[in-house]
Design a protein around this motif. Structure first.
Motif, PDB file in Angstrom:
ATOM      1  N   ASP A 226       0.762  -1.219  -0.085  1.00  0.00           N
ATOM      2  CA  ASP A 226      -0.124   0.015  -0.111  1.00  0.00           C
ATOM      3  C   ASP A 226       0.723   1.340  -0.262  1.00  0.00           C
ATOM      4  O   ASP A 226       0.308   2.450   0.370  1.00  0.00           O
ATOM      5  CB  ASP A 226      -0.780  -0.084   1.275  1.00  0.00           C
ATOM      6  CG  ASP A 226      -0.155  -0.078   2.592  1.00  0.00           C
ATOM      7  OD1 ASP A 226       0.828  -0.132   2.307  1.00  0.00           O
ATOM      8  OD2 ASP A 226      -0.909   0.061   3.415  1.00  0.00           O
ATOM      9  N   LYS A 227       2.064   1.141  -0.365  1.00  0.00           N
ATOM     10  CA  LYS A 227       3.083   2.322  -0.280  1.00  0.00           C
ATOM     11  C   LYS A 227       3.548   2.491  -1.753  1.00  0.00           C
ATOM     12  O   LYS A 227       3.518   1.604  -2.501  1.00  0.00           O
ATOM     13  CB  LYS A 227       4.021   2.004   0.802  1.00  0.00           C
ATOM     14  CG  LYS A 227       3.458   1.811   2.160  1.00  0.00           C
ATOM     15  CD  LYS A 227       4.511   1.461   3.248  1.00  0.00           C
ATOM     16  CE  LYS A 227       3.774   1.445   4.759  1.00  0.00           C
ATOM     17  NZ  LYS A 227       2.958   0.346   4.662  1.00  0.00           N
ATOM     18  N   ASP A 401       3.929   9.254  -7.020  1.00  0.00           N
ATOM     19  CA  ASP A 401       3.271   8.162  -6.823  1.00  0.00           C
ATOM     20  C   ASP A 401       2.143   8.719  -5.873  1.00  0.00           C
ATOM     21  O   ASP A 401       2.054   9.742  -5.735  1.00  0.00           O
ATOM     22  CB  ASP A 401       3.883   7.031  -6.064  1.00  0.00           C
ATOM     23  CG  ASP A 401       3.567   5.974  -6.269  1.00  0.00           C
ATOM     24  OD1 ASP A 401       2.492   5.551  -6.635  1.00  0.00           O
ATOM     25  OD2 ASP A 401       4.474   4.816  -6.565  1.00  0.00           O
ATOM     26  N   TYR A 402       1.289   7.724  -5.416  1.00  0.00           N
ATOM     27  CA  TYR A 402       0.279   7.975  -4.460  1.00  0.00           C
ATOM     28  C   TYR A 402       0.880   8.474  -3.036  1.00  0.00           C
ATOM     29  O   TYR A 402       1.934   8.194  -2.790  1.00  0.00           O
ATOM     30  CB  TYR A 402      -0.780   6.734  -4.286  1.00  0.00           C
ATOM     31  CG  TYR A 402      -1.576   6.444  -5.802  1.00  0.00           C
ATOM     32  CD1 TYR A 402      -2.722   7.077  -5.614  1.00  0.00           C
ATOM     33  CD2 TYR A 402      -1.229   5.724  -6.568  1.00  0.00           C
ATOM     34  CE1 TYR A 402      -3.491   7.154  -6.781  1.00  0.00           C
ATOM     35  CE2 TYR A 402      -1.939   5.434  -7.768  1.00  0.00           C
ATOM     36  CZ  TYR A 402      -3.142   6.105  -7.870  1.00  0.00           C
ATOM     37  OH  TYR A 402      -3.669   6.039  -9.147  1.00  0.00           O
ATOM     38  N   ASP A 403      -0.019   9.188  -2.482  1.00  0.00           N
ATOM     39  CA  ASP A 403       0.437   9.724  -1.095  1.00  0.00           C
ATOM     40  C   ASP A 403       0.096   8.695   0.037  1.00  0.00           C
ATOM     41  O   ASP A 403      -0.168   7.675  -0.109  1.00  0.00           O
ATOM     42  CB  ASP A 403      -0.384  10.949  -0.754  1.00  0.00           C
ATOM     43  CG  ASP A 403       0.010  12.136  -1.815  1.00  0.00           C
ATOM     44  OD1 ASP A 403       0.843  11.896  -2.643  1.00  0.00           O
ATOM     45  OD2 ASP A 403      -0.863  13.073  -1.870  1.00  0.00           O
ATOM     46  N   GLU A 404       0.659   9.284   1.262  1.00  0.00           N
ATOM     47  CA  GLU A 404       0.719   8.514   2.267  1.00  0.00           C
ATOM     48  C   GLU A 404      -0.117   9.217   3.575  1.00  0.00           C
ATOM     49  O   GLU A 404       0.279  10.289   3.511  1.00  0.00           O
ATOM     50  CB  GLU A 404       2.178   7.895   2.799  1.00  0.00           C
ATOM     51  CG  GLU A 404       2.654   7.133   1.667  1.00  0.00           C
ATOM     52  CD  GLU A 404       4.211   6.905   2.004  1.00  0.00           C
ATOM     53  OE1 GLU A 404       4.744   6.184   2.872  1.00  0.00           O
ATOM     54  OE2 GLU A 404       4.960   7.720   1.118  1.00  0.00           O
ATOM     55  N   LEU A 405      -0.789   8.406   4.421  1.00  0.00           N
ATOM     56  CA  LEU A 405      -1.374   8.963   5.468  1.00  0.00           C
ATOM     57  C   LEU A 405      -1.229   7.931   6.797  1.00  0.00           C
ATOM     58  O   LEU A 405      -1.517   6.956   6.384  1.00  0.00           O
ATOM     59  CB  LEU A 405      -2.914   9.321   5.083  1.00  0.00           C
ATOM     60  CG  LEU A 405      -3.567   9.703   6.420  1.00  0.00           C
ATOM     61  CD1 LEU A 405      -3.021  11.366   6.819  1.00  0.00           C
ATOM     62  CD2 LEU A 405      -5.082   9.991   6.154  1.00  0.00           C
ATOM     63  N   HIS A 413       4.304   2.140  13.758  1.00  0.00           N
ATOM     64  CA  HIS A 413       5.317   1.509  12.803  1.00  0.00           C
ATOM     65  C   HIS A 413       4.839   1.670  11.394  1.00  0.00           C
ATOM     66  O   HIS A 413       5.494   1.078  10.614  1.00  0.00           O
ATOM     67  CB  HIS A 413       5.515   0.192  13.230  1.00  0.00           C
ATOM     68  CG  HIS A 413       6.099  -0.108  14.695  1.00  0.00           C
ATOM     69  ND1 HIS A 413       7.354   0.059  14.870  1.00  0.00           N
ATOM     70  CD2 HIS A 413       5.334  -0.446  15.667  1.00  0.00           C
ATOM     71  CE1 HIS A 413       7.410  -0.233  16.198  1.00  0.00           C
ATOM     72  NE2 HIS A 413       6.532  -0.408  16.663  1.00  0.00           N
ATOM     73  N   GLU A 414       3.674   2.443  11.151  1.00  0.00           N
ATOM     74  CA  GLU A 414       3.565   2.831   9.736  1.00  0.00           C
ATOM     75  C   GLU A 414       3.283   1.606   8.952  1.00  0.00           C
ATOM     76  O   GLU A 414       3.735   1.512   7.917  1.00  0.00           O
ATOM     77  CB  GLU A 414       4.299   3.944   9.198  1.00  0.00           C
ATOM     78  CG  GLU A 414       4.684   5.177   9.868  1.00  0.00           C
ATOM     79  CD  GLU A 414       5.918   5.955   9.731  1.00  0.00           C
ATOM     80  OE1 GLU A 414       5.736   7.078   8.800  1.00  0.00           O
ATOM     81  OE2 GLU A 414       6.723   5.364   9.821  1.00  0.00           O
ATOM     82  N   SER A 415       2.550   0.638   9.539  1.00  0.00           N
ATOM     83  CA  SER A 415       2.109  -0.598   8.702  1.00  0.00           C
ATOM     84  C   SER A 415       1.141  -0.431   7.806  1.00  0.00           C
ATOM     85  O   SER A 415       0.920  -1.169   6.773  1.00  0.00           O
ATOM     86  CB  SER A 415       1.895  -1.619   9.935  1.00  0.00           C
ATOM     87  OG  SER A 415       0.660  -1.327  10.679  1.00  0.00           O
ATOM     88  N   GLU A 416       0.130   0.769   8.018  1.00  0.00           N
ATOM     89  CA  GLU A 416      -1.140   0.707   6.960  1.00  0.00           C
ATOM     90  C   GLU A 416      -1.097   2.043   6.557  1.00  0.00           C
ATOM     91  O   GLU A 416      -1.354   2.838   7.304  1.00  0.00           O
ATOM     92  CB  GLU A 416      -2.434   0.581   7.792  1.00  0.00           C
ATOM     93  CG  GLU A 416      -3.527   0.593   7.044  1.00  0.00           C
ATOM     94  CD  GLU A 416      -4.598  -0.094   7.721  1.00  0.00           C
ATOM     95  OE1 GLU A 416      -6.017  -0.324   7.038  1.00  0.00           O
ATOM     96  OE2 GLU A 416      -4.786  -0.081   8.920  1.00  0.00           O
ATOM     97  N   ASN A 417      -1.049   2.315   5.503  1.00  0.00           N
ATOM     98  CA  ASN A 417      -1.268   3.402   4.684  1.00  0.00           C
ATOM     99  C   ASN A 417      -2.734   3.985   4.393  1.00  0.00           C
ATOM    100  O   ASN A 417      -3.281   2.848   3.755  1.00  0.00           O
ATOM    101  CB  ASN A 417      -0.370   3.464   3.375  1.00  0.00           C
ATOM    102  CG  ASN A 417      -0.759   4.940   2.424  1.00  0.00           C
ATOM    103  OD1 ASN A 417      -1.111   5.795   3.079  1.00  0.00           O
ATOM    104  ND2 ASN A 417      -0.340   4.897   1.204  1.00  0.00           N
TER     105      ASN A 417
END
Length: 479
Positions: A226-227, A401-405, A413-417
């Motif tokens: 998803d990144k 690319d697509y963004d992140e949130l 731990h930023e496992s899910e965008n």
């Protein structure tokens, strides 16, 4: 009249903030003792993910697009990263306040290496440091088809006294002793290459970890589906490493951090012996962090994870004022110069800056209202990003690319965008609006002068400049 207080800035290269936490496996005993006398800024972030832009921001109080050093000075031609030497700097202000000034170790702020023009009386940078001959004992090598092999970590047989870190701390202490004897206030920067890769350390320090379990980060197995795709491509560089080799890299990295910690211990003991500790402001920080296995990645660069952007910021104030205070306001590299100058009672930087002093947060200002912002223009390759943090949320605008949130409150731990999940669309727009507010305020023309299809919610309603996408960046120019 009270004598001016001294200041020592301890600047590390590529030090991950998490290794400085008291409960971490990394051995940082001297830093832990320094923390007890200090103010801890728990939400400090780098202005940029690589050294030169972030270091120039520390000196100038400006974001990279405003000081010009937007990439590493040694990796791109001058037109790609052109530092504005006319800008006022922290060191120039301290020199104007009659401080005796010195800089030892890695510079990388700009290309001339003429630190005299920035107010330093004495300096010895990577251009002048001696060569240290070391005898390898072990190493881990990265093999990539079409490229030279890269040694990522290893050990050598010589002790810590044979290292660059020991040498520059010794030089700094000689300078401090002389300045102290003359009764002149001093400003000393001690800037270590450590713990930047390759993580090469004395065997004697490495052996301290023989009985300490080395764990892989919780995000190590993240497939990053998803990144942004470049994140996955970068992970492929490390795909041939076994988990044991990854643990070996981490062990060497921790050992490298311990080497720094031992020098901090030497410095503190020296300052106390010379009766200078109480009269000295000590700032410990890093230009940026290191991924160190997070999401299966090492080093730093485009992946804008917390391991890269979160940095330690520890300030021991003179007389240990506010010792043990923990400040949860967001802080950034470009806030350091105005903060240090205010703490020392010196004049402000003599041109507009993007940062601001953190002192109000030590006197009751609400940290909940603080916002943090960073920018990235790529590392050799142009991958433009803007990043904003607010109330535990983090938004990354990726032009490629697509963004992140990420909700760091629930997902540190930023496992899910969350950027593509409909229920978070309003939060994404809210964070994008904060980003555009900072972009407009700081004159970030790279983005404000672009013409992209857009979501109107991405900018404040009063804005008259073009509006941009909160999801996709690099669309073709529409005009």
């Amino acid at each position: 009249m009270n004598r001016k207080k001294n200041v020592i800035v301890l600047l590390c290269d590529q030090l991950q903030k998490r290794v400085t936490d008291p409960d971490h496996a990394c051995i940082m005993e001297n830093l832990s003792r320094l923390r007890e006398d200090s103010v801890i800024f728990e939400q400090a972030h780098a202005a940029n993910a690589i050294c030169s832009p972030s270091r120039a921001s520390l000196m100038t109080g400006k974001l990279p697009h405003n000081h010009g050093m937007v990439d590493c000075a040694h990796t791109v031609p001058a037109f790609r990263a052109d530092y504005d030497s006319s800008l006022d700097t922290l060191s120039r202000r301290l020199k104007a306040a009659d401080y005796k000034t010195a800089y030892y170790g890695k510079w990388h702020v700009e290309r001339t290496y003429d630190l005299g023009q920035y107010g330093f009386d004495e300096y010895e940078t990577e251009m002048d440091l001696p060569v240290f001959s070391l005898t390898p004992v072990s190493k881990v090598v990265i093999h990539t088809d079409g490229y030279r092999d890269k040694t990522i970590c290893g050990t050598f047989s010589e002790d810590q006294k044979s290292t660059e870190e020991y040498y520059i701390y010794s030089k700094a202490m000689d300078f401090i002793k002389k300045a102290g004897a003359e009764g002149q206030p001093f400003c000393t920067f001690i800037s270590t290459y450590a713990p930047h890769d390759p993580y090469a350390v004395p065997e004697e320090i490495y052996q301290k970890y023989d009985h300490i379990p080395i764990e892989l980060p919780l995000s190590f197995e993240d497939a990053m589906e998803d990144k942004p795709s470049i994140y996955r491509r970068l992970r492929s560089v490390w795909k041939e490493l076994s988990q044991e080799e990854c643990k070996e890299i981490i062990k060497c990295y921790y050992s490298y951090c311990t080497l720094i910690d031992l020098q901090i211990g030497r410095l503190i003991e020296f300052l106390k012996k010379e009766n200078l500790y109480d009269d000295t402001l000590i700032v410990f920080t890093a230009d940026h962090g290191d991924l160190m296995g997070a999401h299966g990645l090492f080093c730093k660069g485009v992946p804008a994870f917390e391991e890269t952007y979160s940095i330690p910021l520890i300030m021991k104030l003179p007389a240990q004022e506010k010792a043990g205070c923990v400040c949860n306001a967001y802080a950034n590299t470009y806030d350091l110069a105005p903060t240090i100058l205010e703490l020392l009672g010196c004049e402000k930087l003599q041109n507009p800056i993007d940062g601001s002093s953190l002192i109000p947060y030590l006197h009751g200002k609400n940290p909940e209202d603080s916002v943090c912002f960073a920018e990235f223009e790529g590392q050799r390759y142009a991958y433009t990003q803007r990043i904003v943090w607010s109330r535990g949320w983090k938004y990354i605008f990726n032009t490629f690319d697509y963004d992140e949130l990420y909700d760091l409150n629930q997902d540190p731990h930023e496992s899910e965008n969350l950027a593509a999940i409909p229920e978070y669309e309003e939060k994404k727009k809210e964070m994008a609006a904060l980003m555009w507010e900072k972009i407009l305020k700081t004159g970030d023309d790279t983005l404000t002068d672009a013409r992209h299809f857009c979501h109107l919610q991405a900018l404040p309603e009063s804005t008259e400049v073009p509006v941009f996408s909160s999801r996709i960046g690099s669309l073709s120019d529409t005009q």
